[in-house]
Design a protein around this motif. Structure first.
Motif, PDB file in Angstrom:
ATOM      1  N   ALA A  34       0.821  -1.212   0.000  1.00 51.16           N
ATOM      2  CA  ALA A  34       0.000   0.000   0.000  1.00 51.16           C
ATOM      3  C   ALA A  34       0.860   1.269   0.000  1.00 51.16           C
ATOM      4  CB  ALA A  34      -0.916   0.013   1.221  1.00 51.16           C
ATOM      5  N   ASP A  68       3.118   2.747  -1.994  1.00 53.23           N
ATOM      6  CA  ASP A  68       3.182   3.652  -3.150  1.00 53.23           C
ATOM      7  C   ASP A  68       1.942   4.534  -3.245  1.00 53.23           C
ATOM      8  OD1 ASP A  68       5.695   2.763  -3.854  1.00 53.23           O
ATOM      9  OD2 ASP A  68       4.954   1.326  -5.340  1.00 53.23           O
ATOM     10  N   GLU A  69       0.770   3.958  -3.036  1.00 51.76           N
ATOM     11  CA  GLU A  69      -0.472   4.753  -3.081  1.00 51.76           C
ATOM     12  C   GLU A  69      -0.538   5.726  -1.909  1.00 51.76           C
ATOM     13  OE1 GLU A  69      -3.021   5.115  -5.401  1.00 51.76           O
ATOM     14  OE2 GLU A  69      -1.568   4.023  -6.623  1.00 51.76           O
ATOM     15  N   LEU A  70      -0.025   5.307  -0.756  1.00 44.80           N
ATOM     16  CA  LEU A  70      -0.010   6.202   0.403  1.00 44.80           C
ATOM     17  C   LEU A  70       0.933   7.380   0.189  1.00 44.80           C
ATOM     18  CD1 LEU A  70      -0.091   3.519   3.203  1.00 44.80           C
ATOM     19  CD2 LEU A  70      -1.817   5.296   2.830  1.00 44.80           C
ATOM     20  N   LYS A  83       1.662   8.655  -2.712  1.00 41.04           N
ATOM     21  CA  LYS A  83       0.935   9.499  -3.660  1.00 41.04           C
ATOM     22  C   LYS A  83      -0.130  10.320  -2.921  1.00 41.04           C
ATOM     23  CE  LYS A  83      -1.803   7.842  -7.130  1.00 41.04           C
ATOM     24  NZ  LYS A  83      -2.121   7.031  -8.320  1.00 41.04           N
ATOM     25  N   THR A  84      -0.787   9.707  -1.960  1.00 45.81           N
ATOM     26  CA  THR A  84      -1.818  10.388  -1.183  1.00 45.81           C
ATOM     27  C   THR A  84      -1.202  11.477  -0.312  1.00 45.81           C
ATOM     28  OG1 THR A  84      -3.176   8.396  -1.188  1.00 45.81           O
ATOM     29  CG2 THR A  84      -3.668  10.037   0.504  1.00 45.81           C
ATOM     30  N   ASN A 136      -3.215  11.781  -5.238  1.00 45.95           N
ATOM     31  CA  ASN A 136      -4.142  10.678  -5.410  1.00 45.95           C
ATOM     32  C   ASN A 136      -5.499  11.269  -5.814  1.00 45.95           C
ATOM     33  OD1 ASN A 136      -6.082   8.624  -4.988  1.00 45.95           O
ATOM     34  ND2 ASN A 136      -4.734   7.604  -3.516  1.00 45.95           N
ATOM     35  N   ASP A 146      -8.329  10.020  -6.629  1.00 43.94           N
ATOM     36  CA  ASP A 146      -9.528   9.455  -5.985  1.00 43.94           C
ATOM     37  C   ASP A 146      -9.774  10.117  -4.628  1.00 43.94           C
ATOM     38  OD1 ASP A 146     -10.012   7.706  -8.100  1.00 43.94           O
ATOM     39  OD2 ASP A 146      -8.810   6.104  -7.190  1.00 43.94           O
TER      40      ASP A 146
END
Length: 186
Positions: free
Chosen positions: A8, A10-12, A14-15, A20, A22
């Motif tokens: 998780a 990489d998405e975190l 980005k967030t 992110n 979304d």
């Protein structure tokens, strides 16, 4: 996200960078975006818990950004999510466990706000670096009793026998608004 684990990260990241789409598309019931700092606090907390080392600079940068906003809150009002972000990001860095985290947290451990100070002093204890005892002793001598208590506890957890005399003198660091009896109870 903790159960998903490192996948998780990489998405975190980005967030945390606010990239992110979304997450950025989420709106509150009044149509407003999520308050500044709230997203960074939660993403940062999970990155710290996952011990995502490659997020270190980003976490420190976010902490510094929100701490600066918090420090200027009398000039420019901030949402409650800003001090919340400072606290969550402090804990994240404590869990991350890096040397740069120690340096980033020390000035925050001296903040007079007890809530901010608690997060930073507890994070420094998590890091376990005894070099911060001097900073913690300084924090234990300033602020109201609530601000001092956690610094005193942190010193007791990280200090060595050589710090004992200084630690005992904290009870004498009373001020008009913080009597010695209150410090002794801490």
């Amino acid at each position: 996200l903790l159960q998903i684990g490192p996948t998780a990260a990489d998405e975190l990241i980005k967030t945390l960078k606010r990239e992110n789409t979304d997450i950025e598309a989420i709106r509150l019931s009044n149509g407003e975006p999520i308050a500044e700092g709230a997203i960074e606090a939660k993403a940062g907390f999970v990155l710290g818990a996952l011990r995502t080392q490659n997020a270190e600079e980003l976490l420190i940068g976010s902490l510094n950004k929100f701490y600066k906003l918090y420090q200027n809150r009398n000039s420019v009002p901030v949402f409650a999510s800003v001090p919340g972000a400072v606290m969550e990001l402090s804990y994240a860095l404590g869990t991350l466990g890096t040397a740069k985290s120690v340096a980033a947290l020390q000035p925050i451990a001296l903040d007079l706000d007890p809530n901010i100070r608690v997060a930073a002093t507890e994070a420094l204890v998590l890091l376990g670096d005894v070099s911060v005892v001097k900073t913690l002793l300084q924090a234990a001598r300033t602020g109201n009793i609530d601000a001092r208590k956690n610094a005193i506890v942190a010193v007791s957890r990280l200090g060595a026998g050589t710090d004992l005399a200084t630690y005992n003198e904290l009870a004498k660091a009373a001020t008009a608004d913080v009597p010695a009896a209150e410090i002794e109870k801490a």
